[in-house]
Motif scaffolding. Structure first.
Motif: not given
Length: 177
Positions: A134, A138, A142, A148, A151
């Protein structure tokens, strides 16, 4: 004391520093500034006594900068605590810039094996692979490197990395490199 005699104290003093840091990190999950900054500052007069004021001061500075620079990117990416970076900088100030890459490689190997064993032992392998996938996706989509807040909370855990730094330092000192 002669500089050759003083030089024989550098290894044992460094062993004491990293051993204390590892014990505190295991107990409190942090490495205190009094230890890292104190070790860094104490290395200057020792380096000056061994190598002379100018050469010793430069050896101290270059070692500290090398130790700082080699782990700072991991701190900036939130993969490591500041105390770990400061400990490696202090180790560099004591042992010199030439030892820093060797100690860092040994530290990364030891820390990686430890982390892998911990993930496997706790049954977190599948969840960890999912999180890594993930995170990579990301980052690709992005164009961001830092996780984040949500996360970060779902982390599999952390290691008291001062222990890995101590083990890497001891390994390189006893390897005689």
């Amino acid at each position: 004391m002669q500089s050759a005699t003083l030089a024989t104290l550098v290894g044992p003093i460094t062993i004491g520093i990293v051993t204390i840091a590892a014990a505190i990190d295991l107990d409190r999950r942090r490495i205190p500034n009094w230890l890292t900054f104190g070790a860094w500052l104490a290395a200057l007069p020792m380096q000056a006594a061994i190598h002379g004021m100018t050469t010793g001061s430069l050896a101290w500075l270059y070692g500290w900068l090398a130790g700082l620079a080699i782990l700072l990117p991991f701190y900036l990416l939130r993969g490591m605590a500041a105390g770990d970076v400061k400990l490696m900088a202090a180790v560099g100030a004591w042992l010199g810039a030439g030892m820093v890459p060797k100690i860092a490689l040994a530290t990364w190997l030891i820390g990686g094996v430890w982390a892998l064993a911990l993930i496997l032992f706790t049954g977190q392998a599948r969840a960890t692979l999912s999180r890594v996938g993930h995170m990579l996706l990301s980052m690709a989509v992005q164009h961001r490197a830092a996780p984040t807040q949500r996360e970060a909370r779902t982390s599999a855990g952390s290691l008291p990395y001062g222990v890995a730094i101590a083990a890497g330092t001891l390994a390189m000192l006893f390897a005689g490199t």
